[in-house]
Design a protein around this motif. Structure first.
Motif, PDB file in Angstrom:
ATOM      1  N   THR A   9      -7.177-119.295 102.476  1.00 37.90           N
ATOM      2  CA  THR A   9      -7.701-118.297 100.957  1.00 37.90           C
ATOM      3  C   THR A   9      -8.561-118.116 100.975  1.00 37.90           C
ATOM      4  O   THR A   9      -8.946-116.879 100.994  1.00 37.90           O
ATOM      5  N   THR A  10      -9.817-118.288 102.872  1.00 34.65           N
ATOM      6  CA  THR A  10     -10.639-117.118 102.442  1.00 34.65           C
ATOM      7  C   THR A  10     -10.239-115.827 103.480  1.00 34.65           C
ATOM      8  O   THR A  10     -10.873-115.598 104.141  1.00 34.65           O
ATOM      9  N   ASP A  11      -9.501-116.050 104.327  1.00 38.85           N
ATOM     10  CA  ASP A  11      -8.787-114.659 104.965  1.00 38.85           C
ATOM     11  C   ASP A  11      -8.965-113.592 104.312  1.00 38.85           C
ATOM     12  O   ASP A  11      -8.344-113.312 103.075  1.00 38.85           O
ATOM     13  N   LEU A  12      -9.275-112.632 105.230  1.00 38.58           N
ATOM     14  CA  LEU A  12     -10.191-111.333 104.900  1.00 38.58           C
ATOM     15  C   LEU A  12      -8.594-110.194 104.766  1.00 38.58           C
ATOM     16  O   LEU A  12      -8.170-110.552 105.542  1.00 38.58           O
ATOM     17  N   ARG A  13      -7.961-110.007 103.331  1.00 44.32           N
ATOM     18  CA  ARG A  13      -6.848-109.562 103.471  1.00 44.32           C
ATOM     19  C   ARG A  13      -6.974-107.372 103.753  1.00 44.32           C
ATOM     20  O   ARG A  13      -7.380-106.770 103.157  1.00 44.32           O
ATOM     21  N   VAL A  14      -6.627-106.766 104.406  1.00 40.30           N
ATOM     22  CA  VAL A  14      -6.133-106.285 105.360  1.00 40.30           C
ATOM     23  C   VAL A  14      -5.240-105.222 105.098  1.00 40.30           C
ATOM     24  O   VAL A  14      -3.910-105.238 105.607  1.00 40.30           O
ATOM     25  N   LEU A  15      -5.098-103.724 104.458  1.00 39.25           N
ATOM     26  CA  LEU A  15      -4.151-103.003 104.005  1.00 39.25           C
ATOM     27  C   LEU A  15      -4.011-101.953 105.644  1.00 39.25           C
ATOM     28  O   LEU A  15      -4.692-101.321 105.376  1.00 39.25           O
ATOM     29  N   LEU A  16      -3.315-102.529 106.274  1.00 42.03           N
ATOM     30  CA  LEU A  16      -2.805-100.851 107.891  1.00 42.03           C
ATOM     31  C   LEU A  16      -2.328-100.007 107.208  1.00 42.03           C
ATOM     32  O   LEU A  16      -0.392-100.215 106.976  1.00 42.03           O
ATOM     33  N   VAL A  17      -2.848 -99.102 107.082  1.00 42.18           N
ATOM     34  CA  VAL A  17      -2.292 -98.083 106.589  1.00 42.18           C
ATOM     35  C   VAL A  17      -1.681 -97.093 108.037  1.00 42.18           C
ATOM     36  O   VAL A  17      -2.239 -95.814 108.549  1.00 42.18           O
ATOM     37  N   VAL A  18       0.022 -96.896 107.360  1.00 38.94           N
ATOM     38  CA  VAL A  18       0.651 -95.703 108.750  1.00 38.94           C
ATOM     39  C   VAL A  18       0.845 -94.043 108.513  1.00 38.94           C
ATOM     40  O   VAL A  18       1.303 -94.447 107.395  1.00 38.94           O
ATOM     41  N   GLY A  19      -0.328 -93.541 108.999  1.00 38.00           N
ATOM     42  CA  GLY A  19      -0.523 -92.448 107.891  1.00 38.00           C
ATOM     43  C   GLY A  19       0.551 -91.672 108.451  1.00 38.00           C
ATOM     44  O   GLY A  19       0.842 -90.267 107.107  1.00 38.00           O
ATOM     45  N   SER A  20       1.746 -91.268 109.250  1.00 39.32           N
ATOM     46  CA  SER A  20       2.147 -90.173 109.637  1.00 39.32           C
ATOM     47  C   SER A  20       4.120 -90.409 109.077  1.00 39.32           C
ATOM     48  O   SER A  20       3.858 -91.923 109.382  1.00 39.32           O
ATOM     49  N   VAL A  21       4.638 -89.765 108.706  1.00 40.73           N
ATOM     50  CA  VAL A  21       5.530 -89.654 108.616  1.00 40.73           C
ATOM     51  C   VAL A  21       7.082 -88.863 109.362  1.00 40.73           C
ATOM     52  O   VAL A  21       7.891 -89.013 108.343  1.00 40.73           O
ATOM     53  N   ARG A  22       6.401 -88.221 110.481  1.00 41.86           N
ATOM     54  CA  ARG A  22       7.129 -87.724 111.256  1.00 41.86           C
ATOM     55  C   ARG A  22       8.208 -88.642 111.333  1.00 41.86           C
ATOM     56  O   ARG A  22       7.948 -89.978 111.661  1.00 41.86           O
ATOM     57  N   ASP A  23       9.963 -88.000 112.008  1.00 45.45           N
ATOM     58  CA  ASP A  23      10.586 -88.384 112.195  1.00 45.45           C
ATOM     59  C   ASP A  23      10.142 -88.954 113.734  1.00 45.45           C
ATOM     60  O   ASP A  23      10.648 -90.167 114.207  1.00 45.45           O
ATOM     61  N   ASP A  24      10.050 -87.934 114.507  1.00 46.99           N
ATOM     62  CA  ASP A  24       9.513 -88.320 116.701  1.00 46.99           C
ATOM     63  C   ASP A  24       8.271 -88.518 115.995  1.00 46.99           C
ATOM     64  O   ASP A  24       7.607 -88.330 117.183  1.00 46.99           O
ATOM     65  N   ARG A  25       7.153 -89.076 115.183  1.00 49.91           N
ATOM     66  CA  ARG A  25       5.956 -89.906 115.444  1.00 49.91           C
ATOM     67  C   ARG A  25       5.723 -90.267 116.608  1.00 49.91           C
ATOM     68  O   ARG A  25       6.751 -91.381 116.893  1.00 49.91           O
ATOM     69  N   ARG A  26       4.381 -90.026 117.173  1.00 50.88           N
ATOM     70  CA  ARG A  26       4.039 -91.657 118.121  1.00 50.88           C
ATOM     71  C   ARG A  26       3.845 -92.270 117.026  1.00 50.88           C
ATOM     72  O   ARG A  26       2.939 -93.545 117.362  1.00 50.88           O
ATOM     73  N   GLY A  27       2.599 -91.854 116.028  1.00 52.29           N
ATOM     74  CA  GLY A  27       1.474 -93.196 114.797  1.00 52.29           C
ATOM     75  C   GLY A  27       2.048 -95.030 115.091  1.00 52.29           C
ATOM     76  O   GLY A  27       0.985 -95.095 114.448  1.00 52.29           O
ATOM     77  N   HIS A  28       3.550 -95.216 114.989  1.00 54.26           N
ATOM     78  CA  HIS A  28       4.018 -96.685 114.853  1.00 54.26           C
ATOM     79  C   HIS A  28       3.059 -96.801 115.632  1.00 54.26           C
ATOM     80  O   HIS A  28       3.119 -97.982 115.834  1.00 54.26           O
ATOM     81  N   LEU A  29       3.225 -96.020 117.284  1.00 54.59           N
ATOM     82  CA  LEU A  29       2.926 -96.972 118.229  1.00 54.59           C
ATOM     83  C   LEU A  29       1.643 -97.010 118.545  1.00 54.59           C
ATOM     84  O   LEU A  29       1.129 -98.446 118.394  1.00 54.59           O
ATOM     85  N   VAL A  30       0.475 -96.299 118.021  1.00 55.13           N
ATOM     86  CA  VAL A  30      -1.060 -96.361 117.502  1.00 55.13           C
ATOM     87  C   VAL A  30      -0.766 -97.775 116.618  1.00 55.13           C
ATOM     88  O   VAL A  30      -2.109 -98.859 117.206  1.00 55.13           O
ATOM     89  N   ALA A  31      -0.529 -97.854 115.294  1.00 55.59           N
ATOM     90  CA  ALA A  31      -0.534 -98.796 113.928  1.00 55.59           C
ATOM     91  C   ALA A  31      -0.036 -99.996 114.942  1.00 55.59           C
ATOM     92  O   ALA A  31      -1.137-101.135 114.993  1.00 55.59           O
ATOM     93  N   ASP A  32       0.964-100.538 116.008  1.00 59.53           N
ATOM     94  CA  ASP A  32       1.226-101.213 115.930  1.00 59.53           C
ATOM     95  C   ASP A  32       0.368-102.029 117.209  1.00 59.53           C
ATOM     96  O   ASP A  32      -0.377-103.463 117.318  1.00 59.53           O
ATOM     97  N   TRP A  33      -0.510-101.295 117.597  1.00 55.16           N
ATOM     98  CA  TRP A  33      -1.663-101.334 118.738  1.00 55.16           C
ATOM     99  C   TRP A  33      -2.634-102.407 118.135  1.00 55.16           C
ATOM    100  O   TRP A  33      -3.491-102.749 118.070  1.00 55.16           O
ATOM    101  N   VAL A  34      -3.029-101.862 116.283  1.00 55.09           N
ATOM    102  CA  VAL A  34      -4.258-101.673 116.282  1.00 55.09           C
ATOM    103  C   VAL A  34      -3.455-103.528 115.344  1.00 55.09           C
ATOM    104  O   VAL A  34      -4.521-103.704 114.419  1.00 55.09           O
TER     105      VAL A  34
END
Ligand SMILES: Cc1cc2nc3c(=O)[nH]c(=O)nc-3n(C[C@H](O)[C@H](O)[C@H](O)COP(=O)(O)O)c2cc1C
Length: 187
Positions: free
Chosen positions: A4-29
């Motif tokens: 119950t004390t865990d901090l709740r973090v919303l991780l927003v993936v900001g790129s929506v391009r079909d051939d984006r690289r953003g999901h790799l960065v988001a996975d790493w974060v």
């Protein structure tokens, strides 16, 4: 396991391009957040978040606003497009208001030579306008394509130290602001 004390973090993936690289960065974060421990992470891939572009209050934003409302802290993963950040990310920010208030925001950016730093510089005043605090340290990954091998694996190890600093600040501010928001509610 979360508590119950865990901090709740919303991780927003900001790129929506079909051939984006953003999901790799988001996975790493996301892996850095998991390593940190004591955090409950909600990954909000904006590809899966449908929002009305009109911003006139007529569309359904309730589910998106509820996810922001549930968060104590936010990490935004953003690329740089023409020295700015993605338009749909702006729509996502503008689709809520009170739900952002009193939260803290950290950034992980990527792109060409500036590694998305210019996009983050533009995001900071936008988040200030919706009453959030932004942490100083950030992940910056220049020439992102050079960090991804032929198998599509990202090596962002050079950003370990900045990621740690960003997360430490996010947790400190996120915890302090959660206490302050709870005191507000109790008053
Ligand atoms: C429309 C567009 C504009 C871009 N403009 C910039 C820029 O101004 N500065 C930069 O460093 N990189 C720029 N880039 C490179 C992107 O940051 C890089 O391609 C990154 O992978 C984009 O993120 P994404 O693949 O997750 O969509 C641009 C890419 C696109 C598609």
């Amino acid at each position: 396991m979360t508590t119950t004390t865990d901090l709740r973090v919303l991780l927003v993936v900001g790129s929506v391009r079909d051939d984006r690289r953003g999901h790799l960065v988001a996975d790493w974060v996301r892996d850095r957040l998991a390593e940190h421990g004591g955090l409950e992470v909600d990954v909000a891939d904006l590809r899966d978040v449908t929002l009305p572009a009109s911003l006139d209050g007529s569309g359904d934003t309730a589910a998106w606003r509820a996810r922001i409302d549930a968060a104590d802290a936010v990490v935004v993963v953003t690329p740089e497009y023409n020295h700015g950040y993605p338009g749909y990310l702006k729509t996502a920010i503008d689709s809520a208001y009170d739900e952002w208030r009193g939260k803290t925001v950290g950034f992980a950016s990527y792109g060409g030579t500036a590694g998305g730093a210019r996009a983050v510089e533009q995001l900071r005043p936008v988040f200030a306008e919706v009453h959030t605090h932004t942490v100083r340290d950030q992940v910056v990954l220049p020439n992102i394509w050079e960090l991804i091998d032929d198998q599509g694996v990202l090596d962002a190890s050079r950003a370990e130290a900045p990621a740690k600093a960003m997360l430490e600040q996010l947790v400190w501010w996120g915890t302090a602001l959660r206490t302050a928001r709870r005191a507000d509610v109790a008053a």
